[in-house]
Write a protein that holds these residues in place. Structure first.
Motif, mmCIF file in Angstrom:
data_model
loop_
_atom_site.group_PDB
_atom_site.id
_atom_site.type_symbol
_atom_site.label_atom_id
_atom_site.label_comp_id
_atom_site.label_asym_id
_atom_site.label_seq_id
_atom_site.Cartn_x
_atom_site.Cartn_y
_atom_site.Cartn_z
ATOM 1 N N UNK A 105 0.809 -1.220 0.000
ATOM 2 C CA UNK A 105 0.000 0.000 0.000
ATOM 3 C C UNK A 105 0.844 1.273 0.000
ATOM 4 N N UNK A 106 2.150 1.154 0.207
ATOM 5 C CA UNK A 106 3.010 2.348 0.266
ATOM 6 C C UNK A 106 2.997 3.125 -1.052
ATOM 7 N N UNK A 107 3.124 2.473 -2.234
ATOM 8 C CA UNK A 107 3.057 3.262 -3.473
ATOM 9 C C UNK A 107 1.723 3.965 -3.677
ATOM 10 N N UNK A 108 0.644 3.413 -3.157
ATOM 11 C CA UNK A 108 -0.653 4.070 -3.289
ATOM 12 C C UNK A 108 -0.729 5.318 -2.414
ATOM 13 N N UNK A 109 -0.319 5.186 -1.164
ATOM 14 C CA UNK A 109 -0.503 6.282 -0.199
ATOM 15 C C UNK A 109 0.538 7.376 -0.394
ATOM 16 N N UNK A 110 1.747 7.030 -0.797
ATOM 17 C CA UNK A 110 2.837 8.014 -0.847
ATOM 18 C C UNK A 110 2.634 9.076 -1.928
ATOM 19 N N UNK A 111 2.034 8.705 -3.052
ATOM 20 C CA UNK A 111 1.895 9.668 -4.163
ATOM 21 C C UNK A 111 0.958 10.826 -3.794
ATOM 22 N N UNK A 112 -0.270 10.596 -3.372
ATOM 23 C CA UNK A 112 -1.106 11.757 -3.007
ATOM 24 C C UNK A 112 -0.575 12.508 -1.792
ATOM 25 N N UNK A 113 0.079 11.798 -0.870
ATOM 26 C CA UNK A 113 0.632 12.476 0.303
ATOM 27 C C UNK A 113 1.752 13.431 -0.102
ATOM 28 N N UNK A 114 2.627 12.991 -0.994
ATOM 29 C CA UNK A 114 3.732 13.839 -1.439
ATOM 30 C C UNK A 114 3.226 15.048 -2.221
ATOM 31 N N UNK A 115 2.277 14.832 -3.101
ATOM 32 C CA UNK A 115 1.753 15.944 -3.889
ATOM 33 C C UNK A 115 0.960 16.925 -3.025
ATOM 34 N N UNK A 116 0.288 16.432 -1.996
ATOM 35 C CA UNK A 116 -0.431 17.337 -1.100
ATOM 36 C C UNK A 116 0.536 18.186 -0.284
ATOM 37 N N UNK A 117 1.657 17.616 0.107
ATOM 38 C CA UNK A 117 2.660 18.392 0.850
ATOM 39 C C UNK A 117 3.295 19.449 -0.048
ATOM 40 N N UNK A 118 3.617 19.071 -1.288
ATOM 41 C CA UNK A 118 4.230 19.999 -2.229
ATOM 42 C C UNK A 118 3.210 20.953 -2.857
ATOM 43 N N UNK A 119 1.923 20.661 -2.702
ATOM 44 C CA UNK A 119 0.850 21.447 -3.308
ATOM 45 C C UNK A 119 1.064 21.593 -4.807
ATOM 46 N N UNK A 120 1.388 20.484 -5.420
ATOM 47 C CA UNK A 120 1.651 20.463 -6.860
ATOM 48 C C UNK A 120 1.234 19.102 -7.408
ATOM 49 N N UNK A 121 0.962 19.084 -8.686
ATOM 50 C CA UNK A 121 0.621 17.847 -9.382
ATOM 51 C C UNK A 121 1.790 17.426 -10.256
ATOM 52 N N UNK A 122 2.256 16.226 -10.031
ATOM 53 C CA UNK A 122 3.368 15.689 -10.814
ATOM 54 C C UNK A 122 2.813 14.566 -11.702
ATOM 55 N N UNK A 123 2.692 14.799 -12.985
ATOM 56 C CA UNK A 123 2.123 13.767 -13.864
ATOM 57 C C UNK A 123 2.920 12.469 -13.858
ATOM 58 N N UNK A 124 4.223 12.548 -13.692
ATOM 59 C CA UNK A 124 5.029 11.322 -13.652
ATOM 60 C C UNK A 124 4.643 10.439 -12.464
ATOM 61 N N UNK A 125 4.446 11.062 -11.314
ATOM 62 C CA UNK A 125 4.041 10.287 -10.136
ATOM 63 C C UNK A 125 2.623 9.744 -10.276
ATOM 64 N N UNK A 126 1.758 10.536 -10.875
ATOM 65 C CA UNK A 126 0.373 10.082 -11.065
ATOM 66 C C UNK A 126 0.328 8.866 -11.978
ATOM 67 N N UNK A 127 1.070 8.938 -13.077
ATOM 68 C CA UNK A 127 1.084 7.797 -13.992
ATOM 69 C C UNK A 127 1.751 6.580 -13.340
ATOM 70 N N UNK A 128 2.773 6.804 -12.539
ATOM 71 C CA UNK A 128 3.408 5.682 -11.838
ATOM 72 C C UNK A 128 2.436 5.008 -10.877
ATOM 73 N N UNK A 129 1.627 5.810 -10.181
ATOM 74 C CA UNK A 129 0.632 5.228 -9.284
ATOM 75 C C UNK A 129 -0.428 4.455 -10.060
ATOM 76 N N UNK A 130 -0.870 5.002 -11.183
ATOM 77 C CA UNK A 130 -1.890 4.320 -11.987
ATOM 78 C C UNK A 130 -1.327 3.021 -12.569
ATOM 79 N N UNK A 131 -0.077 3.055 -13.023
ATOM 80 C CA UNK A 131 0.540 1.832 -13.554
ATOM 81 C C UNK A 131 0.679 0.773 -12.460
#
Length: 250
Positions: A105-131
């Motif tokens: 579950x770490x790859x699922x939870x870490x992506x939105x948590x990191x983007x919420x902290x940075x207040x930015x959307x990273x398409x590379x991380x989003x696609x990695x989570x979806x993959x």
């Protein structure tokens, strides 16, 4: 003379009937003086005779209650609530399965948590989570295939089991085709997770109870993480992990 005896016998029968209709204590008290006055016997003998008659009458009354049909005991209501029915078996989960599931579950939870902290959307991380979610959906489908193959398995290798195990892989492949449409890809992965959970709990209920409980927890965390990622995509501005390099043509 016989008319006189018959006259005395009728009230005695009526008085005995009163015993059957009255409580024990009051019937005994009212019957003894009446019999004393009619028969002339001593009170001690009459009271003994009266108590034995009362016990017989009361035994007869209790036997009448047994004639009534007793209602069969109601069966305990089936517990359809998952939290009470399956979650009790979560403590029986083998340690390797529990630890690997939590680590997965770490790859699922870490992506939105990191983007919420940075207040930015990273398409590379989003696609990695979806993959990663697509691979998990395909993995859940493969579990059914492997579960149906061994001899003596409760799940037979028929069209239903093997066909349902292929559907998640097809959904995962379709989700990866939407490389430029992250929203569409994320929704397809969420649908795949829900379909596989429905297969394992409702349509194909042959897994152990601890596995069903673990599946629900993993699916809920994964789906909530994907929903949070899709919400962040629509809220925060888009940024890239590596700056785009402009190619200079010679």
């Amino acid at each position: 003379m016989f008319h006189l005896l018959r006259y005395f016998q009728v009230p005695s029968k009526m008085a005995y009937l009163q015993i059957l209709l009255q409580p024990r204590s009051r019937a005994a008290c009212s019957f003894v003086p009446l019999q004393c006055s009619l028969t002339g016997l001593p009170k001690s003998q009459l009271f003994r005779h009266t108590s034995s008659g009362l016990s017989k009458a009361q035994g007869f009354h209790s036997s009448c209650c047994n004639w009534k049909k007793k209602k069969p005991p109601e069966s305990a209501p089936q517990e359809l609530d998952f939290l009470r029915y399956y979650m009790k078996s979560l403590k029986d989960t083998p340690k390797p399965a529990l630890y690997l599931s939590v680590a997965g579950l770490i790859p699922f939870v870490s992506v939105p948590l990191l983007m919420a902290i940075q207040e930015s959307t990273y398409p590379e991380l989003v696609f990695a989570q979806i993959a990663y979610g697509a691979s998990v959906v395909s993995f859940f489908g493969g579990i059914r295939w492997g579960f149906a193959l061994p001899e003596g398995s409760p799940a037979k290798p028929d069209w239903i089991n093997l066909g349902n195990s292929i559907v998640p892989s097809i959904l995962a492949w379709i989700a990866l085709l939407f490389k430029d449409g992250l929203m569409e890809a994320g929704i397809i992965v969420i649908m795949g997770l829900g379909i596989t959970l429905h297969y394992d709990l409702a349509l194909l209920p042959t897994y152990p109870s601890w596995f069903k409980a673990l599946r629900v927890i993993v699916t809920l965390v994964a789906v909530c993480s994907l929903i949070a990622t899709l919400c962040i995509v629509n809220i925060y501005p888009e940024k890239h992990l590596t700056p785009a390099t402009n190619k200079v043509e010679d």
